[in-house]
Design an enzyme around this catalytic site. Structure first.
Site, PDB file in Angstrom:
ATOM      1  N   HIS A 279      36.763  56.082  59.052  1.00 50.92           N
ATOM      2  CA  HIS A 279      35.971  57.303  59.249  1.00 50.92           C
ATOM      3  C   HIS A 279      36.476  58.405  58.318  1.00 50.92           C
ATOM      4  O   HIS A 279      37.551  58.963  58.518  1.00 50.92           O
ATOM      5  CB  HIS A 279      36.086  57.736  60.700  1.00 50.92           C
TER       6      HIS A 279
ATOM      7  N   HIS B  51      32.239  63.828  58.728  1.00 52.93           N
ATOM      8  CA  HIS B  51      32.014  64.735  59.854  1.00 52.93           C
ATOM      9  C   HIS B  51      33.139  65.719  60.121  1.00 52.93           C
ATOM     10  O   HIS B  51      33.339  66.164  61.246  1.00 52.93           O
ATOM     11  CB  HIS B  51      31.693  63.923  61.118  1.00 52.93           C
TER      12      HIS B  51
ATOM     13  N   TYR C  36      36.377  65.327  59.994  1.00 54.01           N
ATOM     14  CA  TYR C  36      37.621  64.823  60.558  1.00 54.01           C
ATOM     15  C   TYR C  36      38.654  64.631  59.454  1.00 54.01           C
ATOM     16  O   TYR C  36      38.414  64.974  58.297  1.00 54.01           O
ATOM     17  CB  TYR C  36      37.353  63.570  61.384  1.00 54.01           C
TER      18      TYR C  36
END
Length: 358
Positions: free
Chosen positions: A178, A181, A183
């Site tokens: 990931h 977004h 993060y």
């Protein structure tokens, strides 16, 4: 022949269709120990039963401070691994590929549940923790994070690698890193959140360094047969921020480091940004990254109908579609999509044959 229902093979894994379930945070670990519960089994298992090609977990933290909320799932210990293994067995038994999104929330960690009236960062005395980030720059009204020391970054790489190993031991067939977004890995990529003056800040090569180290470490654990995806936010929707051109370049580097497909979303780094929402609004970004990196991509974002998903894949703009909210509204969306596109599926569960579309 439907493009959406044509199988896709990546390394040693074949997906029965291109209709995939996006990571969907559930904030449901009431014990706050990172262990997935029956909710996750039913939530994710329903998508597999409903015909999806790939069922992806929610953002699953590689260490305790990598959680978005105290109620997030994790994959840093044996108990978590064993609980995920039960869920994976059911997903695979229904013919879907089981994928896990490995994540670290960075400065957006230790937050209240989305439906909690309290907003921002959970205090330590209420079960929260001090968030960490590439630089001590807060996200909106959240707590100012602690800037990670250079010496700590090797440990984060090791945490992703260990999480990958646990995930494979639990039976997952696909790993997603990931980097979207807002993060941690996205925070390192964007010049709006990374103002470091060491080898992990400044130039694009330096800002991408941590992500590429993680891709290489995860590939070393995964071997040659397991697909590795990277989720990018292709733009911050903010002036002087991360954008599609940088995403395309770094995706190319990530492909060289061992990534196979790029899952393209947008946004999440800058609080209060106005995003021009419309059906399929992020598909052009996926198409750009596909062209720039010469790698397959998936598209996500307000994809809600069978015809829309079919067109995206058939046109070659993306190789698969990730669906989130529409899948939550209808976990059996694949059955309906196949009916609308005139496709006869051979993977209806026999228990549900009487409910087949006619």
């Amino acid at each position: 022949m439907s493009a959406l229902f044509t199988p896709l093979s990546i390394r040693g894994t074949t997906f029965r269709n291109r209709l995939w379930v996006a990571p969907l945070c559930q904030y449901s670990v009431d014990k706050q120990d990172g262990v997935p519960i029956d909710w996750h089994l039913v939530h994710l298992g329903g998508f597999a039963l409903g015909g999806a090609g790939l069922v992806m977990t929610e953002a699953t933290a590689v260490n305790p401070v990598g959680r978005i909320s105290p109620q997030d799932t994790g994959i840093w210990n044996d108990e978590q691994q064993e609980s995920w293994a039960r869920i994976v067995r059911f997903i695979r038994s229904q013919g879907a590929v089981a994928g896990i999104q490995l994540a670290h929330a960075g400065r957006k960690g230790s937050t209240w549940l989305h439906w909690d009236p309290r907003e921002g960062t959970v205090p330590v005395e209420d079960g929260g923790w001090e968030p960490v980030a590439p630089s001590a720059i807060a996200f909106g009204d959240y707590a100012t994070p602690r800037s990670l020391e250079t010496s700590e970054l090797a440990g984060i790489v090791e945490d992703f690698a260990a999480a990958a190993r646990r995930s494979l031991d639990a039976g997952f067939e696909l790993l997603e890193i990931h980097a979207a977004h807002g993060y941690l890995l996205h925070e390192f990529l964007s010049p709006l959140s990374n103002v470091r003056d060491d080898q992990y800040g400044g130039s694009l090569e330096n800002r991408a360094r941590l992500l590429l180290e993680i891709v290489r470490a995860v590939r070393a654990e995964a071997g040659d047969e397991v697909p590795i995806l990277v989720r990018f936010s292709a733009t911050d929707w903010a002036e002087d921020g991360w954008d599609a051109e940088q995403t395309g370049v770094v995706a190319g580097w990530a492909a060289e480091a061992g990534a196979d497909l790029f899952d393209i979303s947008t946004g999440g780094l800058v609080s209060g940004t106005r995003i021009p929402l419309s059906p399929g609004y992020q598909v052009p970004f996926a198409e750009h990254v596909k062209d720039a990196s010469s790698a397959p991509v998936s598209a996500v974002g307000l994809i809600t109908t069978a015809q829309q998903a079919e067109e995206i894949v058939a046109s070659g703009r993306a190789d698969a579609v990730m669906m989130g909210r529409e899948m939550m509204r209808d976990p059996h969306f694949a059955w309906r999509a196949a009916h609308e596109l005139g496709v006869q599926l051979d993977y209806y569960p026999p228990q549900y044959w009487r409910a087949k579309f006619r």
